[in-house]
Design a protein around this motif. Sequence first.
Motif, PDB file in Angstrom:
ATOM      1  N   SER A   1       0.808  -1.222   0.000  1.00 24.49           N
ATOM      2  CA  SER A   1       0.000   0.000   0.000  1.00 24.49           C
ATOM      3  C   SER A   1       0.840   1.270   0.000  1.00 24.49           C
ATOM      4  O   SER A   1       1.860   1.363   0.679  1.00 24.49           O
ATOM      5  CB  SER A   1      -0.926   0.010   1.216  1.00 24.49           C
ATOM      6  N   ARG A   2       0.351   2.270  -0.740  1.00 22.55           N
ATOM      7  CA  ARG A   2       1.003   3.579  -0.799  1.00 22.55           C
ATOM      8  C   ARG A   2       0.411   4.571   0.202  1.00 22.55           C
ATOM      9  O   ARG A   2       0.848   5.725   0.253  1.00 22.55           O
ATOM     10  CB  ARG A   2       0.847   4.155  -2.218  1.00 22.55           C
ATOM     11  N   PHE A   3      -0.565   4.127   0.996  1.00 20.52           N
ATOM     12  CA  PHE A   3      -1.289   5.057   1.862  1.00 20.52           C
ATOM     13  C   PHE A   3      -1.188   4.695   3.340  1.00 20.52           C
ATOM     14  O   PHE A   3      -2.087   5.007   4.120  1.00 20.52           O
ATOM     15  CB  PHE A   3      -2.754   5.115   1.446  1.00 20.52           C
TER      16      PHE A   3
ATOM     17  N   LYS B   1     -12.271  -3.160   5.014  1.00 24.98           N
ATOM     18  CA  LYS B   1     -11.932  -1.976   4.223  1.00 24.98           C
ATOM     19  C   LYS B   1     -10.413  -1.849   4.063  1.00 24.98           C
ATOM     20  O   LYS B   1      -9.642  -2.168   4.961  1.00 24.98           O
ATOM     21  CB  LYS B   1     -12.482  -0.710   4.888  1.00 24.98           C
ATOM     22  N   ILE B   2     -10.012  -1.389   2.875  1.00 24.93           N
ATOM     23  CA  ILE B   2      -8.590  -1.183   2.588  1.00 24.93           C
ATOM     24  C   ILE B   2      -8.367   0.262   2.170  1.00 24.93           C
ATOM     25  O   ILE B   2      -9.317   1.015   1.947  1.00 24.93           O
ATOM     26  CB  ILE B   2      -8.107  -2.140   1.484  1.00 24.93           C
ATOM     27  N   ARG B   3      -7.094   0.627   2.014  1.00 27.24           N
ATOM     28  CA  ARG B   3      -6.767   2.020   1.688  1.00 27.24           C
ATOM     29  C   ARG B   3      -6.193   2.193   0.282  1.00 27.24           C
ATOM     30  O   ARG B   3      -6.135   3.299  -0.230  1.00 27.24           O
ATOM     31  CB  ARG B   3      -5.784   2.576   2.724  1.00 27.24           C
ATOM     32  N   ASP B   4      -5.737   1.104  -0.333  1.00 26.13           N
ATOM     33  CA  ASP B   4      -5.140   1.208  -1.668  1.00 26.13           C
ATOM     34  C   ASP B   4      -5.585   0.018  -2.523  1.00 26.13           C
ATOM     35  O   ASP B   4      -4.950  -1.036  -2.513  1.00 26.13           O
ATOM     36  CB  ASP B   4      -3.622   1.254  -1.574  1.00 26.13           C
TER      37      ASP B   4
ATOM     38  N   GLU C   1      -2.714  -5.164   4.233  1.00 20.78           N
ATOM     39  CA  GLU C   1      -1.872  -4.172   3.544  1.00 20.78           C
ATOM     40  C   GLU C   1      -0.566  -3.969   4.294  1.00 20.78           C
ATOM     41  O   GLU C   1      -0.531  -4.002   5.530  1.00 20.78           O
ATOM     42  CB  GLU C   1      -2.603  -2.839   3.429  1.00 20.78           C
ATOM     43  N   ILE C   2       0.490  -3.749   3.520  1.00 20.56           N
ATOM     44  CA  ILE C   2       1.823  -3.492   4.058  1.00 20.56           C
ATOM     45  C   ILE C   2       2.359  -2.226   3.394  1.00 20.56           C
ATOM     46  O   ILE C   2       2.262  -2.073   2.170  1.00 20.56           O
ATOM     47  CB  ILE C   2       2.773  -4.674   3.771  1.00 20.56           C
ATOM     48  N   PRO C   3       2.928  -1.287   4.156  1.00 23.59           N
ATOM     49  CA  PRO C   3       3.476  -0.067   3.525  1.00 23.59           C
ATOM     50  C   PRO C   3       4.679  -0.375   2.648  1.00 23.59           C
ATOM     51  O   PRO C   3       5.515  -1.214   2.998  1.00 23.59           O
ATOM     52  CB  PRO C   3       3.871   0.799   4.726  1.00 23.59           C
ATOM     53  N   ILE C   4       4.759   0.269   1.500  1.00 21.86           N
ATOM     54  CA  ILE C   4       5.884   0.088   0.577  1.00 21.86           C
ATOM     55  C   ILE C   4       6.425   1.445   0.154  1.00 21.86           C
ATOM     56  O   ILE C   4       5.777   2.477   0.319  1.00 21.86           O
ATOM     57  CB  ILE C   4       5.470  -0.702  -0.681  1.00 21.86           C
TER      58      ILE C   4
END
Length: 336
Positions: A154-156, A186-189, A231-234
Amino acid sequence: YHEYYFRPSYIMQKVLKIRSLDDLKMYYNGYKMLKKDTAWFNLKIAIGLPAYNEEKNISSIITKLQDEYDLVIICDDGSSDLTGKIASKMGAVVITHKKNKGYGAAIRSLFLKSKEFEVDILVTFDADGQHSVNDIRKVIQPILDKQADLVIGSRFLDETEDDIPSYRKTGIKIITKLTNVSLKEKIRDSQSGFRAYNKEVLSKIVPSDNGMGVSSELLIKASNLDFIITEIPINISYEGDTSTHHPVSHGVSVTLSTLKFISIEHPLKFYGIPGISFLTIGLFFTVWTLQLFSETREIITNISLLAIGTIIFGTMLMMTSIILYSLVNVVRENNN
């Protein structure tokens, strides 16, 4: 342990790179760390890249990937340049589309090829240089830990969001809100192409959308099958011109595709709720028309036409929702 990392050719490749005692210690410590991670070695991991006219980036990306991963699959989606030939000469598995079919078609080909190779995890990775190879292990980890079936890079989730161009950020958030209507969590990206899929997801889901809407399609289907999505931040790079799509046409295409899958997966909500709304409005205008007629003995044409039109349209939507809901359930039962 995974035979790739201990085969003679791979070991010699690393030995030839040793130039000092520090290099030797680094590789030795790296092997000790990898040997402890038996889950990592026992899994067959494929990195899949949909590519269209990416001859400038493809060689450097494949080189970085092959330092860590044995199986790199490139889907050359009708490129007019040397993307496919470069990838093939570098030892990657190349799927060739004779003409450009679209991002979704490339993802489908990567899914099918991964199932053919019986991989345990497929990581989809952009070929335009936006994604970092160093993030792959981080994206795979929740699957290794049995905490997720599908992982989104995820980018967010951190400060990376600040690097995203504002028009992209707005478009992604709108499409993600639409996608979230059909998701249990719910997801963010919803539009990140950097993802990891486990073997069960690969076996049960086959992408059907040929365009960019495949990103939302996969999430909707995975959620309906009760797969765990996380989700994992990238890290992401937007240096240079990394997009091959016009932002307006791209946004419209993805939005329409997302709405299509929402309507198929949740017909009662997509058609039924608007149908009830139009029927309610129609009944309001009908009562108003009757009230005016009782008072004046005249039928107000505009109001009566609105009443008839909204009732007919609402009824059609309700019938569509019921018919489509029944058909979807029949298809699902046959598939099961």
